[in-house]
Design a protein around this motif. Structure first.
Motif, PDB file in Angstrom:
ATOM      1  N   PRO A 203       0.812  -1.227   0.000  1.00 47.16           N
ATOM      2  CA  PRO A 203       0.000   0.000   0.000  1.00 47.16           C
ATOM      3  C   PRO A 203       0.843   1.272   0.000  1.00 47.16           C
ATOM      4  O   PRO A 203       0.364   2.320  -0.443  1.00 47.16           O
ATOM      5  N   THR A 207      -0.009   2.958  -6.271  1.00 44.52           N
ATOM      6  CA  THR A 207      -1.217   3.790  -6.281  1.00 44.52           C
ATOM      7  C   THR A 207      -2.467   2.918  -6.210  1.00 44.52           C
ATOM      8  O   THR A 207      -2.451   1.747  -6.589  1.00 44.52           O
ATOM      9  N   THR A 208      -3.553   3.536  -5.745  1.00 43.51           N
ATOM     10  CA  THR A 208      -4.839   2.832  -5.693  1.00 43.51           C
ATOM     11  C   THR A 208      -5.226   2.358  -7.090  1.00 43.51           C
ATOM     12  O   THR A 208      -5.730   1.247  -7.274  1.00 43.51           O
ATOM     13  N   ARG A 209      -4.970   3.202  -8.068  1.00 39.95           N
ATOM     14  CA  ARG A 209      -5.358   2.827  -9.436  1.00 39.95           C
ATOM     15  C   ARG A 209      -4.608   1.592  -9.915  1.00 39.95           C
ATOM     16  O   ARG A 209      -5.185   0.716 -10.553  1.00 39.95           O
ATOM     17  N   MET A 211      -3.441  -0.807  -7.987  1.00 44.22           N
ATOM     18  CA  MET A 211      -4.024  -1.959  -7.277  1.00 44.22           C
ATOM     19  C   MET A 211      -5.282  -2.437  -8.006  1.00 44.22           C
ATOM     20  O   MET A 211      -5.483  -3.639  -8.231  1.00 44.22           O
ATOM     21  N   GLU A 212      -6.131  -1.495  -8.391  1.00 44.03           N
ATOM     22  CA  GLU A 212      -7.394  -1.856  -9.050  1.00 44.03           C
ATOM     23  C   GLU A 212      -7.161  -2.416 -10.444  1.00 44.03           C
ATOM     24  O   GLU A 212      -7.760  -3.416 -10.838  1.00 44.03           O
ATOM     25  N   GLU A 213      -6.285  -1.773 -11.190  1.00 44.46           N
ATOM     26  CA  GLU A 213      -6.034  -2.233 -12.574  1.00 44.46           C
ATOM     27  C   GLU A 213      -5.304  -3.573 -12.576  1.00 44.46           C
ATOM     28  O   GLU A 213      -5.500  -4.396 -13.471  1.00 44.46           O
ATOM     29  N   TYR A 243      -4.830   6.921   3.493  1.00 47.29           N
ATOM     30  CA  TYR A 243      -6.121   6.442   2.976  1.00 47.29           C
ATOM     31  C   TYR A 243      -7.248   6.532   4.000  1.00 47.29           C
ATOM     32  O   TYR A 243      -8.404   6.228   3.689  1.00 47.29           O
ATOM     33  N   TYR A 250      -8.359  -1.011   3.396  1.00 49.51           N
ATOM     34  CA  TYR A 250      -7.879  -0.541   2.089  1.00 49.51           C
ATOM     35  C   TYR A 250      -7.936  -1.670   1.056  1.00 49.51           C
ATOM     36  O   TYR A 250      -8.365  -1.477  -0.086  1.00 49.51           O
ATOM     37  N   ARG A 253     -11.335  -2.040  -0.118  1.00 54.97           N
ATOM     38  CA  ARG A 253     -11.716  -0.921  -0.985  1.00 54.97           C
ATOM     39  C   ARG A 253     -11.258  -1.135  -2.429  1.00 54.97           C
ATOM     40  O   ARG A 253     -11.926  -0.738  -3.368  1.00 54.97           O
ATOM     41  N   VAL A 254     -10.086  -1.764  -2.604  1.00 53.86           N
ATOM     42  CA  VAL A 254      -9.563  -1.969  -3.966  1.00 53.86           C
ATOM     43  C   VAL A 254      -9.982  -3.333  -4.551  1.00 53.86           C
ATOM     44  O   VAL A 254      -9.478  -3.744  -5.594  1.00 53.86           O
ATOM     45  N   TRP A 256      -9.702  -6.452  -3.290  1.00 57.69           N
ATOM     46  CA  TRP A 256      -8.725  -7.528  -3.153  1.00 57.69           C
ATOM     47  C   TRP A 256      -9.072  -8.541  -2.058  1.00 57.69           C
ATOM     48  O   TRP A 256      -8.315  -9.500  -1.872  1.00 57.69           O
TER      49      TRP A 256
END
Ligand SMILES: [Zn+2]
Length: 444
Positions: A203, A207-209, A211-213, A243, A250, A253-254, A256
């Protein structure tokens, strides 16, 4: 061509926990075709193991092979201080040094009875190609199975992350390179020698993006997801600051907190976190020595197992666990569980289960991790006639409690990788010499 390993104490790690104190394992074409005790079947070749303990090959669920090049640095540092000191040193990595590092790390694991290596590589300095290919080559040459990963960092210090800006990559480049590697090296089916996971680093470096991608890409390509999580109190504070939540919140949120994810460490989990990991079937790579070495704490392994989370063991990188010996982690897992939860917290057999069947479950492999008909012939054979096991009537518990040990024989897919306590396909002294020459490039 069939081969019978006989006169062993066979620990199957099957669903019923079957053991055969005078047992045998029959292997044909790299696959187990019989396991039992009592009367032996006929075979082309008969190997008497003289009362040795026979276990499934161990499965390592977390490592950073490149870190063999930088041992014993930042000796009294917490994780973040340790990382800040080492990132600039690690930026010198290239394919040649990675190859030497991987040969050393994989050889160490093989000699500790490990047949499947997971490696989390996340340091990709610009313009240095072929790092993952180098470690895959090293594993194949030594005869081991490898689950490599395309790790990543895209949150540099100027954006609030921990790593230096020159060590982070562009998000699109990470995803494109991950997809290229998946097509190039990932074998999906049973018996796979090489697989790939998608593994953004942590983390505090991603970046959050991304993690999501990464999750979207992994799910499209049917690959597993891996990251570091909840390793230290500093990480917890960092997550709250950046965050506004805990590391597990977290992760949720992503997207996972899922059955296709496993996380390294998971030391600092609440009861609710443990329950949520159990419910979702999240995997955990428990790395006890590394957690002790960095003063991070002790993961709630008993609670995770009871909650239904998938748990395996990992040596972690050799910069935070200088000894890359997975059998030692079996013993450490028992000791730290008992330090945390008392003498009944974990048995030797349960810890051995984590290192074999548990690790296979974490890597979502149903073809390895136990000695059963139809599984890959990955066997670790442990002598019981040494000084340290005299008087141990229960040779299995004795083996774990008196670890670590050099494995006598390691068989991967029916082929010898270690025989008589020595590597079969490479010379240990050569590996050590070449590694020392490359490690000089990382000197202060
Ligand atoms: Zn790690």
């Amino acid at each position: 061509m069939s081969r019978l390993y006989t006169n062993g104490w066979v620990i199957t790690m099957d669903g019923s926990g079957a053991e055969h104190p005078s047992g045998w394992v029959l292997v044909e074409e790299g696959v187990i075709t019989g396991v039992g005790g009592g009367e032996e079947p006929l075979a082309h070749e008969r190997i008497d193991v003289h009362g040795a303990v026979v276990t499934p090959g161990l499965v390592n669920t977390h490592h950073h092979l490149y870190q063999t090049l930088t041992r014993a640095r930042a000796q009294q540092a917490d994780l973040f201080t340790w990382l800040r000191e080492l990132y600039p040193v690690w930026s010198r990595i290239d394919a040649e040094t990675e190859y030497a590092a991987a040969r050393t790390g994989i050889a160490e694991l093989a000699l500790s009875g490990c047949s499947t290596v997971f490696d989390h590589h996340y340091v990709f300095p610009r313009g240095r190609d072929g790092l993952i290919e180098a470690e895959v080559q090293a594993a194949l040459e030594l005869g081991m199975r490898i689950v490599a990963s395309r790790g990543s960092m895209d949150l540099g210090v100027s954006d609030g992350g921990l790593p230096p800006d020159e060590l982070v990559e562009e998000l699109d480049a990470v995803l494109a390179e991950t997809e290229r590697l998946a097509a190039a090296i990932h074998e999906p089916g049973p018996g796979a020698r090489v697989q790939l996971a998608v593994a953004p680093c942590s983390p505090f470096s991603v970046t959050t993006r991304l993690m999501e991608e990464s999750a979207a890409l992994a799910r499209r390509l049917r690959l597993l997801l891996h990251t570091h999580l909840a390793e230290t109190v500093e990480e917890d504070a960092y997550c709250h600051e950046l965050y506004g939540c805990t590391p597990v919140e977290y992760l949720e949120r992503v997207g996972w907190v899922s059955h296709d994810v496993w996380c390294a460490h998971c030391v600092h989990l609440s009861e609710a976190d443990v329950a949520s990991f159990g419910k979702a079937g999240v995997g955990v790579a428990h790395c006890p020595t590394s957690n002790l070495r960095l003063g991070a704490g002790i993961a709630p392994v008993r609670d995770l197992v009871d909650a239904g989370a998938r748990v395996g063991l990992g040596v972690d990188g050799s910069a935070s666990n200088e000894r890359g010996d997975l059998f030692l982690e079996v013993k450490q897992a028992v000791l730290v569980a008992r330090a945390r939860g008392g003498p009944e917290a974990l048995t030797a057999r349960e810890a051995l289960w984590l290192a074999t069947r548990g690790g296979a479950d974490v890597l979502r492999r149903d073809d390895i991790g136990s000695l059963e008909v139809g599984k890959q012939a990955d066997l670790a054979i442990w002598r019981t006639d040494g000084l340290e096991l005299g008087g141990a009537e229960d040779a299995v518990t004795g083996l774990v409690f008196s670890g670590p040990h050099r494995v006598d024989r390691l068989v991967v897919g029916g082929e010898d990788v270690v025989r008589g306590g020595a590597l079969v396909r490479a010379d240990e002294a050569d590996i050590a010499r070449e590694h020392r020459a490359q490690a000089r490039r990382f000197a202060a």
